[in-house]
Design an enzyme around this catalytic site. Structure first.
Site, PDB file in Angstrom:
ATOM      1  CB  CYS A   1      84.133  10.915  35.170  1.00  0.00           C
ATOM      2  SG  CYS A   1      83.026  10.781  33.740  1.00  0.00           S
TER       3      CYS A   1
ATOM      4  CB  CYS B   1      84.740  10.361  29.091  1.00  0.00           C
ATOM      5  SG  CYS B   1      84.257  11.524  30.384  1.00  0.00           S
TER       6      CYS B   1
ATOM      7  CG  HIS C   1      89.764   2.909  26.981  1.00  0.00           C
ATOM      8  ND1 HIS C   1      89.492   4.230  27.291  1.00  0.00           N
ATOM      9  CD2 HIS C   1      89.669   2.830  25.616  1.00  0.00           C
ATOM     10  CE1 HIS C   1      89.257   4.916  26.175  1.00  0.00           C
ATOM     11  NE2 HIS C   1      89.366   4.088  25.147  1.00  0.00           N
ATOM     12  CD  GLU C   2      89.903  -0.315  23.013  1.00  0.00           C
ATOM     13  OE1 GLU C   2      88.899  -0.574  22.328  1.00  0.00           O
ATOM     14  OE2 GLU C   2      90.533   0.752  22.908  1.00  0.00           O
TER      15      GLU C   2
ATOM     16  CB  CYS D   1      81.986   7.152  32.228  1.00  0.00           C
ATOM     17  SG  CYS D   1      82.390   8.237  30.839  1.00  0.00           S
TER      18      CYS D   1
ATOM     19  CB  CYS E   1      86.845   9.835  32.525  1.00  0.00           C
ATOM     20  SG  CYS E   1      85.805   8.373  32.344  1.00  0.00           S
TER      21      CYS E   1
ATOM     22  CG  HIS F   1      85.300   2.063  23.544  1.00  0.00           C
ATOM     23  ND1 HIS F   1      84.572   3.237  23.681  1.00  0.00           N
ATOM     24  CD2 HIS F   1      86.600   2.446  23.441  1.00  0.00           C
ATOM     25  CE1 HIS F   1      85.401   4.267  23.665  1.00  0.00           C
ATOM     26  NE2 HIS F   1      86.632   3.818  23.525  1.00  0.00           N
TER      27      HIS F   1
END
Length: 480
Positions: free
Chosen positions: A288, A264, A253-254, A291, A269, A257
């Protein structure tokens, strides 16, 4: 511990989702056509299929969920593309660096880092992942404070981000700090799972909330998988199989970014934010379609190649024997098609009824709607969760390897374009899913959701975000 809550679905209209994926800019639509094969485009079209089987709509369980607590304009592909800062086009900048902080480099720490490295190399296919030697938090000179809910110290993120920025290797595409200590970005916050420094491709995430002492599987059953002890400032921190997977999720996740992806708000997602452990556990392990297009634009991978690497990693993480290319899921008639031999679909000129969607848009292979890109927390055990995700990946691979014609694609797009123009958010609150009874009235939540969505619709209808507003590099550092 996961709590049982009545869940409400929140759904964007199919045309809004199609515009978010393809964009309304002719040049970006042409870019989409040239970047993806027909099979890939039909697979990504699941983003705007109301009867989608590979991907799921958003679920809201409380009025304090991240989605409602952090309102902002959703980032579609067009906004992402406009805000993406030019990167140095150098073959040397193909490395993700992981910087352990106060993380033991013994056997247990090495096992965690090995899992993170193999997961991120599969997730960000085409990039190489390197682990830097662990550094002590004391040498970074970051502020700290006692935790409000434990006897351990929390580290302030500003000092860590400054250190990572100043020590970033020259060949780094981005650097992510990893720590077993709890983090806080400002005094008013209780904690954060992670944060990043816009424009500098450095960030940090914490695994403290995923340790055995804080994490249980389900409402009452602890994860039976063996735990690996790690040393953090002289204290032992244990990670179960569930905790290890959660560490991989927050790391990816990070890193997304750091590669330019914003949060999102379209479908379920990995790039949803999380304000609680429950929300972090419920985040799905992958992206998703909207993304996924953003990440593919940055890295240039083939979708099927990425899913095959992730499938191999999933088997390894579950402790199953490694697989070769010959034993990966083979191409088959997955059912991801635009027409049925037995029942004709609706014509392109007439609006579709809900029943007609099942014939005009793709249906997934051997998957129920809830078997799509959901949460690892929905399964009964960590092993079952990884097996479930492996089955989802195998279905995606089959869908991407089948032969697809341009006529099938035109039929799907025509079915969506034939619909009346919908607002960005439809304003409807579908009936809640049949979750197990938990003795709580959802009427108050529905009232809050209705008020929130009405306000959001007015804001979104009133303006289109400018480049400066859309750019994550012109906003303050984003805390999940």
């Amino acid at each position: 511990m996961l709590q049982c809550r009545p869940a409400q679905e929140f759904s964007f209209g199919p045309r809004a989702l199609k515009d978010a994926l393809l964009s309304t800019d002719p040049a970006l639509r042409q870019l989409y056509t040239s970047a993806f094969s027909p099979a890939e485009r039909l697979f990504l079209a699941e983003a705007y299929n109301p009867r989608r089987t590979f991907f799921c709509t958003l679920l809201i369980r409380t009025a304090f969920d991240w989605l409602l607590s952090r309102p902002e304009v959703p980032e579609d592909f067009e906004a992402f593309h406009a805000a993406l800062a030019p990167r140095k086009q150098s073959p040397a900048r193909k490395h993700i660096y992981l910087q352990p902080i106060d993380l033991s480099e013994g056997p247990a720490g090495g096992a965690l880092l090995d899992q993170l490295r193999s997961c991120t190399e599969a997730f960000f296919l085409g990039l190489q992942v390197r682990c830097l030697p662990s550094v002590a938090a004391a040498s970074i000179h970051c502020s700290s404070r006692p935790s409000q809910d434990s006897d351990r110290l929390q580290l302030h993120t500003d000092g860590i981000l400054s250190f990572l920025k100043s020590s970033k290797p020259g060949d780094a595409l981005c650097v992510l700090g990893l720590t077993l200590s709890d983090l806080y970005p400002r005094e008013a916050w209780t904690f954060t799972f992670g944060t990043f420094l816009p424009g500098h491709e450095v960030g940090v995430c914490s695994f403290a909330r995923f340790s055995g002492e804080s994490l249980q599987w389900g409402p009452s059953t602890p994860d039976p998988a063996p735990e690996a002890p790690l040393e953090d400032r002289g204290q032992t921190v244990c990670f179960s199989a569930l905790g290890m997977v959660q560490c991989c999720k927050v790391t990816c996740h990070e890193l997304c970014h750091l590669l330019g992806l914003g949060n999102c708000r379209w479908l379920r997602c990995l790039m949803q934010g999380a304000l609680s452990l429950d929300e972090a556990l419920r985040r799905p392990p992958d992206l998703c379609p909207i993304c996924l297009r953003k990440l593919q634009h940055v890295l240039g991978f083939k979708l099927v190649d990425r899913y095959k690497r992730l499938y191999t990693w999933t088997l390894a993480a579950a402790g199953e024997p490694s697989v070769s290319e010959d034993t990966l899921p083979c191409s088959a008639d997955s059912g991801l098609c635009g027409e049925s031999d037995s029942e004709p679909g609706s014509g392109l000129s007439e609006p579709l009824s809900p029943d007609a969607w099942s014939h005009a848009l793709p249906a997934g292979p051997e998957l129920e709607p809830e078997d799509g890109l959901g949460s690892l927390a929905a399964a009964e055990s960590p092993g079952e969760a990884l097996a479930e995700h492996g089955r989802w990946l195998a279905a995606c691979i089959q869908a991407l390897e089948r032969d697809v014609t341009e006529e099938e694609l035109a039929r799907v797009d025509g079915a969506v374009d034939a619909l009346a123009r919908w607002d960005l958010f439809t304003g409807r609150l579908p009936a809640p899913r049949q979750d197990p009874p938990c003795g709580r009235d959802g009427a108050g939540l529905r009232r809050v959701l209705g008020d929130k969505f009405s306000s959001l619709r007015r804001k979104l209808s009133a303006r289109k975000p400018s480049r400066a507003e859309a750019s994550p590099r012109r906003r303050k550092a984003e805390d999940d």
